[in-house]
Scaffold this motif. Structure first.
Motif, mmCIF file in Angstrom:
data_model
loop_
_atom_site.group_PDB
_atom_site.id
_atom_site.type_symbol
_atom_site.label_atom_id
_atom_site.label_comp_id
_atom_site.label_asym_id
_atom_site.label_seq_id
_atom_site.Cartn_x
_atom_site.Cartn_y
_atom_site.Cartn_z
ATOM 1 N N GLY A 24 0.781 -1.231 0.000
ATOM 2 C CA GLY A 24 0.000 0.000 0.000
ATOM 3 C C GLY A 24 0.808 1.275 0.000
ATOM 4 O O GLY A 24 0.224 2.369 0.041
ATOM 5 N N CYS A 25 2.144 1.193 -0.050
ATOM 6 C CA CYS A 25 2.946 2.398 -0.243
ATOM 7 C C CYS A 25 2.696 2.872 -1.672
ATOM 8 O O CYS A 25 3.002 2.153 -2.626
ATOM 9 C CB CYS A 25 4.428 2.116 -0.017
ATOM 10 N N VAL A 26 2.143 4.057 -1.817
ATOM 11 C CA VAL A 26 1.572 4.498 -3.090
ATOM 12 C C VAL A 26 2.567 4.406 -4.251
ATOM 13 O O VAL A 26 2.257 3.877 -5.321
ATOM 14 C CB VAL A 26 1.039 5.942 -2.962
ATOM 15 N N VAL A 31 2.042 2.952 -8.455
ATOM 16 C CA VAL A 31 2.755 3.498 -9.619
ATOM 17 C C VAL A 31 3.696 2.459 -10.230
ATOM 18 O O VAL A 31 3.669 2.220 -11.440
ATOM 19 C CB VAL A 31 3.556 4.761 -9.227
ATOM 20 N N TYR A 32 4.503 1.814 -9.400
ATOM 21 C CA TYR A 32 5.518 0.889 -9.900
ATOM 22 C C TYR A 32 5.359 -0.500 -9.288
ATOM 23 O O TYR A 32 6.335 -1.125 -8.891
ATOM 24 C CB TYR A 32 6.920 1.437 -9.605
ATOM 25 N N ARG A 33 4.132 -1.001 -9.252
ATOM 26 C CA ARG A 33 3.903 -2.311 -8.637
ATOM 27 C C ARG A 33 4.587 -3.435 -9.410
ATOM 28 O O ARG A 33 5.217 -4.310 -8.814
ATOM 29 C CB ARG A 33 2.397 -2.595 -8.546
ATOM 30 N N PHE A 34 4.464 -3.425 -10.732
ATOM 31 C CA PHE A 34 5.063 -4.491 -11.535
ATOM 32 C C PHE A 34 6.574 -4.525 -11.345
ATOM 33 O O PHE A 34 7.167 -5.594 -11.104
ATOM 34 C CB PHE A 34 4.719 -4.297 -13.011
ATOM 35 N N GLU A 35 7.208 -3.360 -11.452
ATOM 36 C CA GLU A 35 8.664 -3.283 -11.328
ATOM 37 C C GLU A 35 9.121 -3.700 -9.924
ATOM 38 O O GLU A 35 10.118 -4.422 -9.769
ATOM 39 C CB GLU A 35 9.154 -1.862 -11.629
ATOM 40 N N ILE A 146 2.892 15.668 -8.467
ATOM 41 C CA ILE A 146 1.432 15.644 -8.576
ATOM 42 C C ILE A 146 0.980 15.012 -9.895
ATOM 43 O O ILE A 146 -0.225 14.832 -10.121
ATOM 44 C CB ILE A 146 0.827 17.062 -8.467
ATOM 45 N N LYS A 147 1.951 14.656 -10.760
ATOM 46 C CA LYS A 147 1.607 14.145 -12.079
ATOM 47 C C LYS A 147 1.748 12.634 -12.193
ATOM 48 O O LYS A 147 1.122 12.014 -13.055
ATOM 49 C CB LYS A 147 2.483 14.812 -13.139
ATOM 50 N N ILE A 148 2.577 12.038 -11.347
ATOM 51 C CA ILE A 148 2.901 10.627 -11.514
ATOM 52 C C ILE A 148 1.696 9.714 -11.279
ATOM 53 O O ILE A 148 1.588 8.645 -11.864
ATOM 54 C CB ILE A 148 4.073 10.239 -10.579
ATOM 55 N N THR A 153 -0.512 13.393 -4.320
ATOM 56 C CA THR A 153 0.694 14.215 -4.250
ATOM 57 C C THR A 153 1.704 13.404 -3.458
ATOM 58 O O THR A 153 1.573 13.250 -2.240
ATOM 59 C CB THR A 153 0.412 15.559 -3.537
ATOM 60 N N ILE A 154 2.720 12.860 -4.135
ATOM 61 C CA ILE A 154 3.597 11.893 -3.479
ATOM 62 C C ILE A 154 5.071 12.132 -3.789
ATOM 63 O O ILE A 154 5.429 12.786 -4.767
ATOM 64 C CB ILE A 154 3.258 10.439 -3.875
ATOM 65 N N SER A 155 5.915 11.593 -2.936
ATOM 66 C CA SER A 155 7.315 11.315 -3.210
ATOM 67 C C SER A 155 7.473 9.820 -2.987
ATOM 68 O O SER A 155 6.564 9.166 -2.465
ATOM 69 C CB SER A 155 8.229 12.096 -2.263
ATOM 70 N N TRP A 156 8.612 9.252 -3.365
ATOM 71 C CA TRP A 156 8.753 7.797 -3.209
ATOM 72 C C TRP A 156 8.747 7.378 -1.744
ATOM 73 O O TRP A 156 8.407 6.256 -1.412
ATOM 74 C CB TRP A 156 10.023 7.300 -3.907
ATOM 75 N N PHE A 157 9.070 8.324 -0.852
ATOM 76 C CA PHE A 157 9.192 8.016 0.574
ATOM 77 C C PHE A 157 8.030 8.523 1.410
ATOM 78 O O PHE A 157 7.950 8.235 2.608
ATOM 79 C CB PHE A 157 10.490 8.617 1.128
#
Length: 398
Positions: A24-26, A31-35, A146-148, A153-157
């Motif tokens: 559940g970390c966005v 965004v990058y679940r497959f990877e 805000i676009k990814i 509105t996220i950062s990877w952390f």
């Protein structure tokens, strides 16, 4: 004195971390679940190789049963699924295999230690980010993306907000209420060890982080756990202290603090406002619970499939944007029979995992977690079904 860090220990930490960020970390789940899942597969294979161990007969059976379970659900809902749904089923099955393999080579005790360390680190990062959120929103706008992912509105952390910047702490998860659920697990793992004295700073960090989520469920659970902490502390003190009077004084003072703290938590605006009909979060959760059974009985055998097109359409027809009740979501995903089996197995797994804690309290905590957040299909919570004593199992492949 040189400190040697074994590569296998690093891999174990990575494996546990990947289970968390795929839960559940966005950035990593949406965004990058497959990877991220591919990385999880790679780390799992490396871990199996480094451990020189195979997978037990029991866990091979678990993988087979999980595959049949998902296939039946997929087959029974072919009229409801899109191509994206098929991909999600495949990824979910791969994640389940990795979870089973990881937990077959990391003992429950080691997993719990590593989970606490990682969640404490995440909590500390989130507290720093939360401070920035409430003090410098302009800086947040500079470093956040805000676009990814539309609507976030996220950062990877860290998750800074949705279409607006949160006034609450969501950590890297999709909302503050979900974040508290993962912190609660860490606190319970510490309680389960029955070694409280050396963990007071960690418990303080985790408890304070729950407070910053401003989650009603989190506050209620924290109140329950605070009361339980007093019981565990009194038991620990009775065993170690020879001064009965001093022990009684400490326990009485702790009880007084617990009563005041619980009173504050339960009467705070976070809790009282949640149960007002005008509260948006309360209204949404009430709608999810009230409407869920009507949705379940329309398709009780195989359910609608996991996040299928038809299920989303039915949710929309009831005015729902999703389902915040994990228990009802499981029944809608898998049908009444299979969903109930999954829920019971997960509750039983939680009781076995927290074997040193009171069963009624564990069941009550997990019931509240699952009734307020949809957590059941995430790796960390699925893991409760697969904790085993790896030293007593016969391995069939090396």
């Amino acid at each position: 004195m040189k400190i040697k860090i074994k590569p296998v220990k690093i891999l174990e930490y990575f494996a546990v971390l990947l289970m968390i960020i795929l839960s559940g970390c966005v950035f990593f789940t949406q965004v990058y679940r497959f990877e991220t899942t591919i990385v999880f597969v790679f780390i799992t294979l490396l871990l199996l190789w480094q451990k020189h161990q195979g997978v037990s007969q029991r866990n091979i059976i678990n993988i087979f049963v999980a595959g049949i379970f998902l296939f039946l659900n997929l087959f029974g809902n072919m009229d409801s699924l899109s191509s994206a749904n098929y991909k999600d089923y495949i990824i979910l099955f791969i994640e389940i295999i990795c979870v089973i393999c990881v937990l077959s080579v990391i003992s429950p005790d080691e997993f719990q230690k590593k989970y606490v360390v990682i969640m404490t680190g995440i909590a500390l990062i989130s507290l720093c980010c939360f401070y920035i959120q409430i003090t410098d929103t302009d800086f947040v706008k500079q470093i956040a993306d805000i676009k990814i992912l539309p609507g976030y509105t996220i950062s990877w952390f860290h998750t800074w907000g949705w279409g607006y910047i949160f006034g609450r702490n969501a950590g890297p998860f999709w909302e503050p209420g979900a974040f508290q659920g993962y912190i609660i697990l860490a606190i319970l793992f510490i309680f389960n060890k029955r070694k409280l004295k050396g963990n007071y700073p960690v418990l303080a960090i985790l408890a304070f982080t729950v407070l910053t989520t401003m989650s009603t469920a989190g506050y209620i659970l924290l109140g329950i756990m605070f009361a339980y902490f007093v019981v565990l502390y009194s038991q620990e003190s009775n065993k170690k202290s020879k001064d009965l009077i001093f022990t009684i004084i400490k326990i009485v003072l702790l009880l007084a603090i617990a009563v005041v703290a619980i009173q504050y938590i339960l009467t705070s605006n976070t809790v009282t406002n949640k149960f007002m009909s005008s509260n948006e979060s309360y209204a949404r959760r009430l709608l999810d619970i009230v409407s869920s059974w009507d949705i379940v009985v329309k398709r009780p055998l195989f359910g609608y499939g996991i996040m299928s097109v038809k299920l989303v359409s039915v949710w929309n027809s009831f005015g729902m944007t999703g389902n915040s009740s994990g228990i009802f979501a499981a029944l809608q995903f898998f049908g009444v029979f299979f969903g109930t089996v999954l829920i019971i197995k997960m509750f039983w797994g939680a009781v076995r995992t927290y074997q040193n804690l009171n069963r009624v309290i564990i069941i009550a905590i997990f019931f509240l977690l699952f009734m307020t957040e949809s957590l059941i299909t995430y790796p960390i919570y699925m893991g409760f079904m697969y904790f085993t004593n790896r030293n007593t199992e016969e391995r069939v492949c090396v």
